[in-house]
Design a protein around this motif. Sequence first.
Motif, PDB file in Angstrom:
ATOM      1  N   ALA A  78       0.860  -1.187   0.000  1.00  0.00           N
ATOM      2  CA  ALA A  78       0.000   0.000   0.000  1.00  0.00           C
ATOM      3  C   ALA A  78       0.893   1.233   0.000  1.00  0.00           C
ATOM      4  CB  ALA A  78      -0.917   0.014   1.220  1.00  0.00           C
ATOM      5  N   PHE A  79       0.491   2.233  -0.779  1.00  0.00           N
ATOM      6  CA  PHE A  79       1.264   3.480  -0.798  1.00  0.00           C
ATOM      7  C   PHE A  79       0.323   4.671  -0.796  1.00  0.00           C
ATOM      8  CE2 PHE A  79       0.564   2.799  -5.333  1.00  0.00           C
ATOM      9  CZ  PHE A  79       0.362   4.071  -5.843  1.00  0.00           C
ATOM     10  N   ARG A  80       0.821   5.787  -0.276  1.00  0.00           N
ATOM     11  CA  ARG A  80       0.037   7.019  -0.190  1.00  0.00           C
ATOM     12  C   ARG A  80       0.928   8.203  -0.521  1.00  0.00           C
ATOM     13  NH1 ARG A  80      -1.034  10.710   3.997  1.00  0.00           N
ATOM     14  NH2 ARG A  80       0.028   9.393   5.553  1.00  0.00           N
ATOM     15  N   ALA A  81       0.454   9.053  -1.434  1.00  0.00           N
ATOM     16  CA  ALA A  81       1.178  10.264  -1.782  1.00  0.00           C
ATOM     17  C   ALA A  81       1.034  11.276  -0.658  1.00  0.00           C
ATOM     18  CB  ALA A  81       0.645  10.838  -3.089  1.00  0.00           C
ATOM     19  N   VAL A  82       2.151  11.818  -0.207  1.00  0.00           N
ATOM     20  CA  VAL A  82       2.163  12.781   0.895  1.00  0.00           C
ATOM     21  C   VAL A  82       2.454  14.185   0.387  1.00  0.00           C
ATOM     22  CG1 VAL A  82       3.202  13.372   3.115  1.00  0.00           C
ATOM     23  CG2 VAL A  82       2.897  10.969   2.481  1.00  0.00           C
ATOM     24  N   SER A  83       3.463  14.321  -0.466  1.00  0.00           N
ATOM     25  CA  SER A  83       3.805  15.625  -1.048  1.00  0.00           C
ATOM     26  C   SER A  83       4.512  15.376  -2.376  1.00  0.00           C
ATOM     27  CB  SER A  83       4.681  16.439  -0.095  1.00  0.00           C
ATOM     28  OG  SER A  83       5.923  15.795   0.116  1.00  0.00           O
ATOM     29  N   PRO A  84       4.549  16.380  -3.266  1.00  0.00           N
ATOM     30  CA  PRO A  84       5.096  16.151  -4.601  1.00  0.00           C
ATOM     31  C   PRO A  84       6.611  15.961  -4.590  1.00  0.00           C
ATOM     32  CG  PRO A  84       3.689  18.122  -4.535  1.00  0.00           C
ATOM     33  CD  PRO A  84       3.962  17.730  -3.126  1.00  0.00           C
ATOM     34  N   ALA A  85       7.065  15.113  -5.496  1.00  0.00           N
ATOM     35  CA  ALA A  85       8.486  15.010  -5.815  1.00  0.00           C
ATOM     36  C   ALA A  85       8.694  15.622  -7.196  1.00  0.00           C
ATOM     37  CB  ALA A  85       8.943  13.556  -5.802  1.00  0.00           C
ATOM     38  N   VAL A  86       9.817  16.296  -7.388  1.00  0.00           N
ATOM     39  CA  VAL A  86      10.069  17.061  -8.603  1.00  0.00           C
ATOM     40  C   VAL A  86      11.174  16.396  -9.410  1.00  0.00           C
ATOM     41  CG1 VAL A  86      10.823  19.306  -9.499  1.00  0.00           C
ATOM     42  CG2 VAL A  86       9.290  19.198  -7.522  1.00  0.00           C
ATOM     43  N   ALA A  87      10.969  16.288 -10.711  1.00  0.00           N
ATOM     44  CA  ALA A  87      11.985  15.725 -11.600  1.00  0.00           C
ATOM     45  C   ALA A  87      13.265  16.552 -11.539  1.00  0.00           C
ATOM     46  CB  ALA A  87      11.457  15.685 -13.030  1.00  0.00           C
ATOM     47  N   GLY A  88      14.397  15.866 -11.616  1.00  0.00           N
ATOM     48  CA  GLY A  88      15.685  16.539 -11.598  1.00  0.00           C
ATOM     49  C   GLY A  88      16.234  16.793 -10.218  1.00  0.00           C
ATOM     50  N   GLU A  89      15.487  16.420  -9.179  1.00  0.00           N
ATOM     51  CA  GLU A  89      15.949  16.608  -7.806  1.00  0.00           C
ATOM     52  C   GLU A  89      16.149  15.248  -7.129  1.00  0.00           C
ATOM     53  OE1 GLU A  89      13.690  20.898  -7.135  1.00  0.00           O
ATOM     54  OE2 GLU A  89      13.329  19.262  -5.725  1.00  0.00           O
TER      55      GLU A  89
ATOM     56  N   GLY B 194       9.560   4.162   1.921  1.00  0.00           N
ATOM     57  CA  GLY B 194       9.214   5.559   1.696  1.00  0.00           C
ATOM     58  C   GLY B 194      10.132   6.208   0.685  1.00  0.00           C
ATOM     59  N   SER B 195       9.651   7.296   0.105  1.00  0.00           N
ATOM     60  CA  SER B 195      10.496   8.146  -0.734  1.00  0.00           C
ATOM     61  C   SER B 195      10.519   9.534  -0.105  1.00  0.00           C
ATOM     62  CB  SER B 195       9.980   8.187  -2.169  1.00  0.00           C
ATOM     63  OG  SER B 195       8.712   8.819  -2.249  1.00  0.00           O
ATOM     64  N   PHE B 196      11.694  10.174  -0.156  1.00  0.00           N
ATOM     65  CA  PHE B 196      11.926  11.426   0.546  1.00  0.00           C
ATOM     66  C   PHE B 196      12.690  12.397  -0.344  1.00  0.00           C
ATOM     67  CE2 PHE B 196      11.731   7.965   3.555  1.00  0.00           C
ATOM     68  CZ  PHE B 196      10.989   8.444   4.630  1.00  0.00           C
ATOM     69  N   ALA B 197      12.378  13.687  -0.182  1.00  0.00           N
ATOM     70  CA  ALA B 197      13.163  14.728  -0.836  1.00  0.00           C
ATOM     71  C   ALA B 197      14.504  14.876  -0.118  1.00  0.00           C
ATOM     72  CB  ALA B 197      12.397  16.048  -0.820  1.00  0.00           C
ATOM     73  N   SER B 198      15.396  15.675  -0.692  1.00  0.00           N
ATOM     74  CA  SER B 198      16.746  15.789  -0.144  1.00  0.00           C
ATOM     75  C   SER B 198      16.765  16.346   1.268  1.00  0.00           C
ATOM     76  CB  SER B 198      17.610  16.665  -1.060  1.00  0.00           C
ATOM     77  OG  SER B 198      17.039  17.969  -1.180  1.00  0.00           O
TER      78      SER B 198
ATOM     79  N   ARG C 246      11.800  15.744   3.476  1.00  0.00           N
ATOM     80  CA  ARG C 246      10.341  15.833   3.292  1.00  0.00           C
ATOM     81  C   ARG C 246       9.817  14.525   2.712  1.00  0.00           C
ATOM     82  NH1 ARG C 246       7.926  17.113  -1.348  1.00  0.00           N
ATOM     83  NH2 ARG C 246       9.846  18.035  -2.154  1.00  0.00           N
ATOM     84  N   HIS C 247       8.754  13.994   3.331  1.00  0.00           N
ATOM     85  CA  HIS C 247       8.176  12.731   2.898  1.00  0.00           C
ATOM     86  C   HIS C 247       7.382  12.951   1.614  1.00  0.00           C
ATOM     87  CE1 HIS C 247       7.572   8.861   5.423  1.00  0.00           C
ATOM     88  NE2 HIS C 247       7.655   8.531   4.148  1.00  0.00           N
ATOM     89  N   CYS C 248       7.633  12.149   0.589  1.00  0.00           N
ATOM     90  CA  CYS C 248       6.882  12.241  -0.666  1.00  0.00           C
ATOM     91  C   CYS C 248       5.861  11.111  -0.778  1.00  0.00           C
ATOM     92  CB  CYS C 248       7.837  12.205  -1.853  1.00  0.00           C
ATOM     93  SG  CYS C 248       8.998  13.593  -1.910  1.00  0.00           S
ATOM     94  N   VAL C 249       6.281   9.881  -0.530  1.00  0.00           N
ATOM     95  CA  VAL C 249       5.382   8.726  -0.572  1.00  0.00           C
ATOM     96  C   VAL C 249       5.655   7.854   0.654  1.00  0.00           C
ATOM     97  CG1 VAL C 249       4.988   6.501  -1.712  1.00  0.00           C
ATOM     98  CG2 VAL C 249       4.932   8.609  -3.048  1.00  0.00           C
TER      99      VAL C 249
END
Length: 292
Positions: free
Chosen positions: A249-260, A276-280, A283-286
């Motif tokens: 199961a996955f849930r989108a939390v905040s946007p991730a941006v291409a190139g980052e 999970g996936s996280f910005a640099s 910040r939680h993305c998924v």
Amino acid sequence: MADQGSDQGSGQWDQWLGREMVAQDQMNSALARRWCATFDLPSPDDSAMPQGIHFCLCTPEAPTASLGIDGHPARDDSADSFFPPVPLPRRMWASSSIEFLAPITLRAQINRTSRIASIAEKNGSSGKLAFVDVEHVTSCDGQEAVRETQTLVYRDAVADDAPLSPALPGEGAFDPSGWDHHLAITPSETLLFRFSALTFNTHRIHYDAPYASAEERYRGLVVHGPLMASLLLQMAARQLGDNRLTQFAFRAVSPAVAGETLHLAMRQDGDAIELGSFASDGRHCVKARAIV
């Protein structure tokens, strides 16, 4: 990404509840090679395909002339419209809960039955919201292979002068020390384009930077939620072996941006897995969870 808000009822959409759509496809070797090439995976050497490949099977086939300004199929109140004509222009894939029942195999005939399971209108901090749950049952040569409940969220248009989202990375940094496995990648515009092509996803936020910025106020091209989910499934497969998960199961939390930079992380406690996936800046993305 959108808060759950408070219920307002959705009786006006009751005629869409239970509406079904059936699609057919074939898990052919060309599609399998394109999927693996997109993710830099070796070409499949046996019949069992990686978990997550169902995202590019039985994809929407709306004619180009029927697409709305955002690239999604336009919705109306006709009997042919699978989705209800919710008068909120912005649509996103908010979450999915998936059961893996059997592997999808090469050269198999694929059938998918999709059903509108629920429709709920809410008020959130960002304005009006509508949540639509769609149940998908994907069969492989007549055997159920994947059951998925997908939640779509519809939102109000964003103001022309709204701040771009997400905010620029802050001073923080993602800390991988609490995770068993970690991988840093940079999703490129090319990867987003290929995933859009594989899944026949024409939502313009993933490939049209001027539209994403001016119309939906994103700071760049938005990385697909199911693309990040696919990357997390591949991380699990590298650590646990192919086709080992029974639930995901996955849930989108905040946007991730291409190139980052995007950080993928996984940790396990017995049969339960957190991913999970996280910005640099952390910040939680998924958010995702799985069961072996």
